[in-house]
Scaffold this motif. Sequence first.
Motif, PDB file in Angstrom:
ATOM      1  N   VAL A 188      -0.831   6.928  31.124  1.00  0.00           N
ATOM      2  CA  VAL A 188      -2.215   6.845  30.639  1.00  0.00           C
ATOM      3  C   VAL A 188      -3.420   7.382  31.373  1.00  0.00           C
ATOM      4  O   VAL A 188      -3.521   7.480  32.528  1.00  0.00           O
ATOM      5  CB  VAL A 188      -2.705   5.105  30.430  1.00  0.00           C
ATOM      6  CG1 VAL A 188      -4.250   4.853  30.045  1.00  0.00           C
ATOM      7  CG2 VAL A 188      -1.870   4.411  29.749  1.00  0.00           C
ATOM      8  N   PHE A 189      -4.147   8.120  30.292  1.00  0.00           N
ATOM      9  CA  PHE A 189      -5.322   8.684  31.068  1.00  0.00           C
ATOM     10  C   PHE A 189      -6.637   7.937  30.750  1.00  0.00           C
ATOM     11  O   PHE A 189      -6.811   7.148  29.628  1.00  0.00           O
ATOM     12  CB  PHE A 189      -5.380  10.089  30.277  1.00  0.00           C
ATOM     13  CG  PHE A 189      -4.479  10.873  30.721  1.00  0.00           C
ATOM     14  CD1 PHE A 189      -4.406  11.897  31.865  1.00  0.00           C
ATOM     15  CD2 PHE A 189      -3.411  11.175  29.698  1.00  0.00           C
ATOM     16  CE1 PHE A 189      -3.476  12.845  32.032  1.00  0.00           C
ATOM     17  CE2 PHE A 189      -2.205  11.967  30.203  1.00  0.00           C
ATOM     18  CZ  PHE A 189      -2.500  12.960  31.195  1.00  0.00           C
ATOM     19  N   ALA A 195      -8.172  14.391  24.940  1.00  0.00           N
ATOM     20  CA  ALA A 195      -9.225  15.300  25.100  1.00  0.00           C
ATOM     21  C   ALA A 195     -10.283  14.501  25.604  1.00  0.00           C
ATOM     22  O   ALA A 195     -10.337  12.960  25.590  1.00  0.00           O
ATOM     23  CB  ALA A 195      -9.569  16.058  23.842  1.00  0.00           C
ATOM     24  N   GLU A 196     -11.313  14.867  25.945  1.00  0.00           N
ATOM     25  CA  GLU A 196     -12.883  14.158  26.277  1.00  0.00           C
ATOM     26  C   GLU A 196     -13.339  13.613  24.835  1.00  0.00           C
ATOM     27  O   GLU A 196     -14.036  12.470  25.053  1.00  0.00           O
ATOM     28  CB  GLU A 196     -13.737  14.898  27.134  1.00  0.00           C
ATOM     29  CG  GLU A 196     -12.832  15.306  28.428  1.00  0.00           C
ATOM     30  CD  GLU A 196     -14.000  15.989  29.176  1.00  0.00           C
ATOM     31  OE1 GLU A 196     -14.064  15.818  30.338  1.00  0.00           O
ATOM     32  OE2 GLU A 196     -14.479  17.185  28.851  1.00  0.00           O
ATOM     33  N   SER A 237      -4.176   8.259  35.285  1.00  0.00           N
ATOM     34  CA  SER A 237      -4.997   9.229  35.856  1.00  0.00           C
ATOM     35  C   SER A 237      -6.359   9.415  35.096  1.00  0.00           C
ATOM     36  O   SER A 237      -6.571   8.923  33.969  1.00  0.00           O
ATOM     37  CB  SER A 237      -4.335  10.720  35.455  1.00  0.00           C
ATOM     38  OG  SER A 237      -5.055  11.640  35.786  1.00  0.00           O
ATOM     39  N   THR A 238      -7.497   9.904  35.833  1.00  0.00           N
ATOM     40  CA  THR A 238      -8.750   9.877  35.270  1.00  0.00           C
ATOM     41  C   THR A 238      -9.014  11.644  34.968  1.00  0.00           C
ATOM     42  O   THR A 238     -10.290  11.662  34.552  1.00  0.00           O
ATOM     43  CB  THR A 238      -9.689   9.402  36.380  1.00  0.00           C
ATOM     44  OG1 THR A 238      -9.838   9.944  37.427  1.00  0.00           O
ATOM     45  CG2 THR A 238      -9.556   7.817  36.539  1.00  0.00           C
ATOM     46  N   ASP A 239      -8.142  12.339  35.154  1.00  0.00           N
ATOM     47  CA  ASP A 239      -8.342  13.555  34.939  1.00  0.00           C
ATOM     48  C   ASP A 239      -7.275  14.395  33.966  1.00  0.00           C
ATOM     49  O   ASP A 239      -5.934  14.365  34.338  1.00  0.00           O
ATOM     50  CB  ASP A 239      -8.366  14.324  36.391  1.00  0.00           C
ATOM     51  CG  ASP A 239      -9.182  16.013  36.405  1.00  0.00           C
ATOM     52  OD1 ASP A 239      -9.001  16.329  35.234  1.00  0.00           O
ATOM     53  OD2 ASP A 239      -9.008  16.228  37.419  1.00  0.00           O
ATOM     54  N   LEU A 240      -7.806  14.668  33.047  1.00  0.00           N
ATOM     55  CA  LEU A 240      -6.848  15.337  32.065  1.00  0.00           C
ATOM     56  C   LEU A 240      -6.280  16.818  32.692  1.00  0.00           C
ATOM     57  O   LEU A 240      -5.078  17.207  32.216  1.00  0.00           O
ATOM     58  CB  LEU A 240      -7.614  15.806  30.538  1.00  0.00           C
ATOM     59  CG  LEU A 240      -8.034  14.519  29.947  1.00  0.00           C
ATOM     60  CD1 LEU A 240      -8.807  15.254  28.793  1.00  0.00           C
ATOM     61  CD2 LEU A 240      -6.779  13.913  29.168  1.00  0.00           C
ATOM     62  N   ALA A 241      -6.822  16.988  33.656  1.00  0.00           N
ATOM     63  CA  ALA A 241      -6.140  18.333  34.217  1.00  0.00           C
ATOM     64  C   ALA A 241      -4.797  17.995  35.012  1.00  0.00           C
ATOM     65  O   ALA A 241      -4.036  19.000  35.253  1.00  0.00           O
ATOM     66  CB  ALA A 241      -6.895  18.796  35.496  1.00  0.00           C
ATOM     67  N   ASP A 242      -4.448  16.644  35.252  1.00  0.00           N
ATOM     68  CA  ASP A 242      -3.132  16.177  35.812  1.00  0.00           C
ATOM     69  C   ASP A 242      -2.097  16.292  34.732  1.00  0.00           C
ATOM     70  O   ASP A 242      -0.902  15.953  34.862  1.00  0.00           O
ATOM     71  CB  ASP A 242      -3.291  14.872  36.252  1.00  0.00           C
ATOM     72  CG  ASP A 242      -4.087  14.797  37.597  1.00  0.00           C
ATOM     73  OD1 ASP A 242      -4.453  15.719  38.233  1.00  0.00           O
ATOM     74  OD2 ASP A 242      -4.998  13.685  37.555  1.00  0.00           O
ATOM     75  N   GLY A 243      -2.532  16.557  33.288  1.00  0.00           N
ATOM     76  CA  GLY A 243      -1.588  16.229  32.037  1.00  0.00           C
ATOM     77  C   GLY A 243      -0.462  17.282  32.165  1.00  0.00           C
ATOM     78  O   GLY A 243       0.554  16.659  32.029  1.00  0.00           O
ATOM     79  N   LYS A 257     -16.253   9.546  22.064  1.00  0.00           N
ATOM     80  CA  LYS A 257     -15.809   9.761  23.386  1.00  0.00           C
ATOM     81  C   LYS A 257     -14.344   9.072  23.864  1.00  0.00           C
ATOM     82  O   LYS A 257     -14.510   7.790  23.930  1.00  0.00           O
ATOM     83  CB  LYS A 257     -17.065   9.361  24.401  1.00  0.00           C
ATOM     84  CG  LYS A 257     -16.600   9.635  25.807  1.00  0.00           C
ATOM     85  CD  LYS A 257     -17.845   9.289  26.674  1.00  0.00           C
ATOM     86  CE  LYS A 257     -17.772   9.700  27.881  1.00  0.00           C
ATOM     87  NZ  LYS A 257     -18.913   9.263  28.918  1.00  0.00           N
ATOM     88  N   VAL A 258     -13.371   9.538  24.264  1.00  0.00           N
ATOM     89  CA  VAL A 258     -12.224   9.232  24.348  1.00  0.00           C
ATOM     90  C   VAL A 258     -12.312   8.440  25.783  1.00  0.00           C
ATOM     91  O   VAL A 258     -12.809   8.879  26.877  1.00  0.00           O
ATOM     92  CB  VAL A 258     -11.083  10.110  24.468  1.00  0.00           C
ATOM     93  CG1 VAL A 258      -9.803   9.640  25.034  1.00  0.00           C
ATOM     94  CG2 VAL A 258     -10.844  10.825  23.088  1.00  0.00           C
ATOM     95  N   THR A 259     -11.910   7.116  26.022  1.00  0.00           N
ATOM     96  CA  THR A 259     -12.002   6.241  27.238  1.00  0.00           C
ATOM     97  C   THR A 259     -10.566   6.199  27.612  1.00  0.00           C
ATOM     98  O   THR A 259     -10.434   5.894  28.842  1.00  0.00           O
ATOM     99  CB  THR A 259     -12.657   4.958  26.957  1.00  0.00           C
ATOM    100  OG1 THR A 259     -12.316   4.228  25.835  1.00  0.00           O
ATOM    101  CG2 THR A 259     -14.153   5.008  26.578  1.00  0.00           C
TER     102      THR A 259
END
Length: 391
Positions: A386-387, A140-141, A362-368, A31-33
């Motif tokens: 950094v995510f 990715a998550e 960011s805490t949301d990959l949607a911002d990528g 699980k990617v942190t």
Amino acid sequence: MKALTWHGTNDIRCDSVPDPKIEGERDVVIKVTSCAICGSDLHLMDGLMPTMKSGDILGHEFMGEVVEVGSPNHRLKKGDRIVVPFNINCGECRQCKLGNYSVCQRSNRNAAMAIEQFGYPTAGLFGYSHLTGGYSGGQAEYVRVPMADVAPMVVPEGLSDEEVLFLTDIFPTGYQGAEHCEIKGGEIVAIWGMGPVGLFAVQSAKVLGAERIIAIETVPERIALAKMAGATDIVDFAEEDVYERILEISKGEGADAVIDCVGMEADAGHGQAGVLSALKEKVLPSERTFVLDQAIRAVRPCGIVSVPGVYGGPVTVNMGQIVQKGLTLKSGQTHVKRYLEPLTKLIQDRQVDTTFLITHRSTDLADGPDLYKLFKEKQDGCVKVVFHPGG
């Protein structure tokens, strides 16, 4: 799960993709942190690396928590917090046994493609085209880590994600670039490009004992970070003649060693050399050798040219200068596993700061997709993204 994916030049998307699964006994799923956008990812965004396919998951700087293992006897256990080097290592081939992990002979499952391009296989890489194995990346998550019993390192207690995340690539890359300079103490080292790798090269050259560290850059925010990292001299390549300034600083001798941290996407700068580079770019638009040309010219006779910057194909290089000046040229992808323990100790001993260059989180990959664009265009002072997915 969410993942950042490539769909063509300048087309990065956040997609919903299937969760990864264990495929072999040596695998783990994490699980990617934390994960990051690397300057090398921009080569993919710009369409400069061949063999990318629509939907490929990006990212080679990532870490996280082991949630599944391929074998009950695996070296890693569920719950382990690990950093994952960007290159995949079998641990069994001759190159791995020599510590040359970036040219592992068995981890690239598309080795034939690499042999056709380079003459020999390269290691498999995460999220970096089918030429390097076609492995899904870590933006990715969740991500599957093959051959995970070799390269990944369990994070020591007391270190945060952001302190160790860059052990996956840019810290070892900057350090290897400086180590190639054979610094013994008192040298003048010139470094082109104050992106993340260049900033770590500055810190590494300082740790290794360089006396004068010349940072070549033009972006104000990056110049400020270079000073924080330990650069003793700044040369703004958009305003000054880099060669003349290095001669001035070195009292006519030239730098003892030079480091090209820019690679194939160098910008043409000041003077006639910049014009010549721009003309060469018209012929080979994906391989801009301006920085490499400048570095070879600015290093002293019998000096060292270190090239951690990425080049993907043929370039024209002034071999006359290299031969007649007796230069040593050192390059290559980073042997990340070789450096994990010593560089972790530098972090623990507070000799190197691995967090000061993070400018966007960011805490949301949607911002990528937006952050990729921001990073590419160097907007809003962006140096490193950094995510922390789900953080």
